[in-house]
Scaffold this active site. Structure first.
Site, mmCIF file in Angstrom:
data_model
loop_
_atom_site.group_PDB
_atom_site.id
_atom_site.type_symbol
_atom_site.label_atom_id
_atom_site.label_comp_id
_atom_site.label_asym_id
_atom_site.label_seq_id
_atom_site.Cartn_x
_atom_site.Cartn_y
_atom_site.Cartn_z
ATOM 1 N N SER A 236 0.841 -1.190 0.000
ATOM 2 C CA SER A 236 0.000 0.000 0.000
ATOM 3 C C SER A 236 0.884 1.251 0.000
ATOM 4 O O SER A 236 1.691 1.424 -0.900
ATOM 5 C CB SER A 236 -0.942 -0.078 1.202
ATOM 6 N N ASP A 352 -9.692 -4.931 -5.218
ATOM 7 C CA ASP A 352 -9.205 -3.908 -4.296
ATOM 8 C C ASP A 352 -10.127 -2.700 -4.338
ATOM 9 O O ASP A 352 -10.296 -2.066 -5.374
ATOM 10 C CB ASP A 352 -7.768 -3.518 -4.709
ATOM 11 N N HIS A 387 -7.434 -5.494 -0.884
ATOM 12 C CA HIS A 387 -6.251 -4.661 -0.716
ATOM 13 C C HIS A 387 -5.238 -5.238 0.272
ATOM 14 O O HIS A 387 -4.036 -5.174 0.068
ATOM 15 C CB HIS A 387 -6.699 -3.272 -0.229
#
Lengths: 451, 435
Positions: A236, A352, A387
């Site tokens: 991320s 995601d 995610h």
């Protein structure tokens, strides 16, 4: 006095690393007996997590979670590790919980029990149970707090004489320093440094950039580290750091990078922390003005023009994906990943909902292709995964609560993913990440292949 | 070889295992075709160091898998997945007569496994390994509880499996060296048996009063176990090694109180003054002391003390009256007890009495007296201080290491199945046939 002799439940191995499989076996049941296998974990946050599968014993009175199908529960089908990855908070728990171990020096304890019956299994006391220890640290791994030249984090060193190939490990935005992936990487033979980069307040992008370079150098110069075998792994926001450093640093040349849930949004001159704060302010404002779908914020910051795509799903969970798409549409806001010259592995979930990571990966591929460097790139895009792609067998969270800075407001952030597909992705991606790292950091490619 | 070019990767899975679990030792990324030594090192509780090592050649992918590839030298040879444990021996320069036994079984046995360049045989302390990992070997599975037992004057330790129970029970007895030996009971609890290890030769009450325990001592142990809320009182077995076999057989046949569901007798004999106390049995052995022999290395051989097997029925436990299944484990090279001759006589007696369907004999060529849990290093002889004699002697146990180690592995597996079938089974005749 005769008492009924119970079945025997065994877990092999009973002590394992969190990325290792186990075999759960129940013996000495009556033949053709409906039973439920139930796993229970009491977390550090004092929440209870559970998973369960419904089984029927064979003619020998055996249930093997490795071989048999679960007919229902929190997972179905042939799922040797279903009792771990399908875990979720027990009924009545608070909403939006996330399971992450903070103290990695002790194992995660999972109690697995067998109950008679299917739907009503909870009404009865278990017939038998056993305890499994799931460890993030292999024996002999050393954990060292680092606070040097302003750089803070935790270093994990594998057992053995060393020196070792090494990773700079970076988490995403949000909660404090997470060590568990680094501990696991050290257990797999890499020195791993979990860098704390969001706690400190960097005043400018330059200062922040220097922080990362200093961190990389501290690690590279450590006696247990092989200096030309250092890679970067980020998830991320951590992947933004990986892209940024690798693309622009003149002194840091990672041997390879792994970006999970890739994010290359980083307008020049801004710091990550500031960007993250502004993102959070946006969230706060959106929550306070739920009906106001178009928000104009008079601040000079990178996000101000794009706050019109607030997206809440049917459960009122918030997704940042669509406005993320808008943000990355302007290439001047993104890291120039075309400048990267080392092997790169991108791991993304196609479902995601937190960030347009698949589009980001496609953009990275396009830019590298244009530069004739596509051979550097490996991509893994998992349908149905979200995610938060974590180490294998970690429970999946489609959405978790996110507390907005300094306010009491919280929102439930949507990460995405469907549990079975997401769990398969975690298992497959971890194996592939380890083999990618082994190839580039352990194996010595020939001079011709070296870039 | 430039170390920077080849980072050898060593892994052992599982890194934390139970003592009877196998592991896989894997070397990767070595120079293809290179000669390597894989070595295990362990420092036991009394400070002695033990080592085991194998000589290997990396294949074309630079890999060595100890469970698939042969060792061509070292303390073991051939394809030996667990050779790094069972072939442990004291490092050069150690004193003689050592035996590896863990006293504190609540902590794991720690082993360092390393890989060295070349085929090394000595001087490891001066070499830097290419890679090394730490491995833990546990006697207790997670959740197993150890409870000291002192009621009724007992010196014992009860190991309870994790879970609600109730569990079948087990009384665990060792031999003439005395002490409270806990490791087998701890391991059996990890397999689902509420196991009580008992000290009956150097019990606290004996050390304080100078008197040996009587037969009631064992009956008290049985009662305590039977009455425990998490023990299934109708499913209790007894396991004895060496002198522990004498007690086990006596209790199984003659005790009014002890009703066993099964008995396991390892490296022992049924020869004893029938219904004698512990003290009387010991005196009986001492009487025959002149039959002690010595090996060329001056090691004590005690197997003749009970030979020839008497025909007088007052000198043998009447196994024809046995009512529970009996598993006899015999090492044919046992130099300490005449376990093979005794097993043959027991077989004959039971055949005549008509209860030989209860008997199973596991007889292992070239295995010695000390048939321990799997991967325990073999001690062909070691120093021993028994309760009968004051000074330490070097006792010959017997056995050839490779065959003895295989016997330990095989006997343990069969013993666990035997116990499961007799203590857990009955509900389903095919319950454990897949093991």
């Amino acid at each position: 006095m005769t008492q009924a002799v119970p079945p025997i439940l065994s877990i092999t191995p009973s002590r394992a690393l969190v990325d290792e499989k186990f075999q759960v076996l129940v013996e000495n049941l009556p033949p053709g007996c409906p039973v439920t296998l139930h796993s229970l974990h009491h977390s550090e946050d004092k929440d209870d997590w559970e998973a369960y599968g419904h089984y029927v014993s064979d003619h020998r009175g055996v249930v093997s979670v490795t071989e048999d199908l679960s007919f229902g529960g929190t997972y179905t089908g042939k799922e040797p590790m279903g009792l771990l990855w399908s875990m979720r908070p027990v009924p009545g728990s608070r909403e939006g919980l996330r399971l992450r171990k903070i103290n990695v020096c002790t194992p995660m304890l999972v109690n697995i029990s067998v109950h008679s019956g299917h739907e009503d299994f909870r009404d009865r006391t278990p017939l038998a149970s056993a305890l499994a220890e799931r460890w993030y640290m292999a024996p002999g791994v050393k954990r060292i707090d680092i606070n040097k030249q302003g750089v803070q984090g935790t270093l994990f060193i594998p057992p053995g004489p060393g020196p070792f190939p090494t990773l700079l490990d970076m988490w995403g935005g949000g909660v404090g320093l997470l060590e568990y992936r680094s501990a696991l990487l050290a257990s797999r033979g890499y020195v791993s440094f979990s860098l704390d980069y969001l706690r400190s307040e960097h005043l400018s992008a330059d200062v922040e950039f220097k922080y990362f370079e200093t961190a990389f150098n501290i690690i590279r110069n450590h006696p247990q580290v092989i200096p030309d075998r250092v890679g970067i792994l980020g998830i991320s926001l951590g992947s933004t750091v990986a892209f940024n450093l690798t693309a622009y640093s003149t002194i840091i040349k990672p041997r390879c990078i792994v970006c999970i849930s890739s994010n290359h949004y980083h307008p020049p001159g801004t710091t990550l922390k500031a960007g993250f704060k502004i993102l959070s302010k946006y969230v706060l404002l959106t929550v306070c003005h739920e009906n106001l779908m178009i928000i104009q914020i008079i601040v000079t910051n990178m996000y101000h023009r794009h706050f019109h795509k607030a997206h809440f799903d049917e459960n009122n969970y918030m997704s940042w994906r669509s406005f993320g798409l808008d943000l990355i549409a302007d290439p001047s806001n993104n890291v120039e990943v075309g400048r990267i010259n080392c092997p790169m592995l991108l791991v993304n979930g196609c479902d995601d909902q937190n960030w347009p990571t698949v589009e980001t990966a496609e953009e990275v591929a396009r830019l590298l292709r244009e530069g004739g460097k596509e051979h550097l790139l490996s991509r893994l895009a998992y349908p149905g995964a979200g995610h938060l792609i974590e180490p294998p067998f970690s429970p999946h969270f489609r959405a978790t609560k996110f507390i907005i800075l300094n306010s009491k407001k919280k929102v439930i952030l949507l990460w995405g993913g469907h549990t079975k597909a997401h769990s398969d992705a975690q298992e497959d991606s971890w194996r592939k990440i380890l083999s990618f790292l082994q190839l580039h950091l352990y194996h010595s490619p020939s001079v011709k292949a070296k870039l | 070889m430039d170390r920077k070019q080849y980072c050898v990767k060593l892994s052992v899975q599982p890194s934390r295992g139970l003592m009877d679990e196998k592991f896989i030792v894997l070397v990767q990324n070595a120079l293809p075709g290179s000669q390597l030594t894989i070595r295990a090192l362990h420092q036991c509780e009394d400070g002695h160091s033990w080592e085991a090592f194998g000589h290997y050649t990396a294949d074309t992918t630079g890999t060595i898998n100890v469970s698939e590839d042969p060792s061509i030298g070292g303390t073991y040879s051939g394809v030996e997945q667990m050779g790094l444990l069972w072939s442990f021996r004291p490092i050069p320069g150690s004193k003689s007569g050592l035996r590896m036994r863990k006293k504190n079984i609540q902590t794991p046995m720690e082993v360092t496994i390393s890989v060295y360049q070349g085929h090394q045989t000595e001087g490891f302390a001066d070499l830097v390994p290419l890679s090394g990992v730490a491995v833990e070997r546990w006697y207790m599975a997670p959740g197993v509880r150890r409870i000291p037992v002192t009621e009724g004057g007992l010196t014992a330790a009860l190991f309870l499996p994790s879970g609600p129970g109730p569990f079948p029970g087990l009384l665990d007895l060792w031999g003439g060296g005395g002490q409270l030996v806990e490791y087998r009971a701890a391991l059996l609890a990890s397999h689902g048996f509420a196991s009580m290890a008992i000290d009956y030769l150097t019990a606290k009450i004996t050390m304080e009063t100078g008197k040996m325990v009587d037969n009631q001592y064992f009956e008290t142990a049985y009662r305590v176990l039977q009455q425990h809320p998490q023990v299934c009182g109708s499913k209790i077995a007894m396991i004895g090694l060496s002198f522990g076999t004498s007690i086990t057989l006596k209790m199984a046949v003659y005790s009014e109180v002890i009703k066993l569901s099964a008995a396991v007798c390892i490296s022992g004999s049924h020869v004893q003054p029938v219904d004698g106390s512990v003290e009387e049995i010991l005196r009986f052995f001492q009487k025959n002391g002149e039959k002690t022999r010595f090996s060329e290395k001056n090691e004590v051989i005690w197997r003749d003390l009970l030979l020839p097997i008497p025909t007088d029925p007052s000198l043998k436990v009447n196994v024809g009256r046995l009512q529970c299944p009996l598993l006899l484990v015999v090492g044919e090279d046992d130099q300490n007890w005449p376990s093979q001759e005794s097993a043959l006589d027991i077989k004959e007696m039971m055949a005549r009495a008509g209860n030989s369907h209860l008997l199973t004999v596991l007889s292992y060529p070239n295995a010695g007296h000390l048939i321990e849990p799997p991967y325990t290093p073999h001690a062909r002889s070691s120093t021993l201080k028994t309760v009968e004699i004051e000074e330490k002697v070097m006792c010959l146990w017997g056995g050839q290491t490779v065959e003895h180690s295989r016997a330990q592995e095989d006997a343990w597996k069969k013993m666990v199945v035997f116990l499961k079938e007799n203590l857990y089974g009955g509900r389903n005749p095919t319950s454990f046939s897949h093991l």
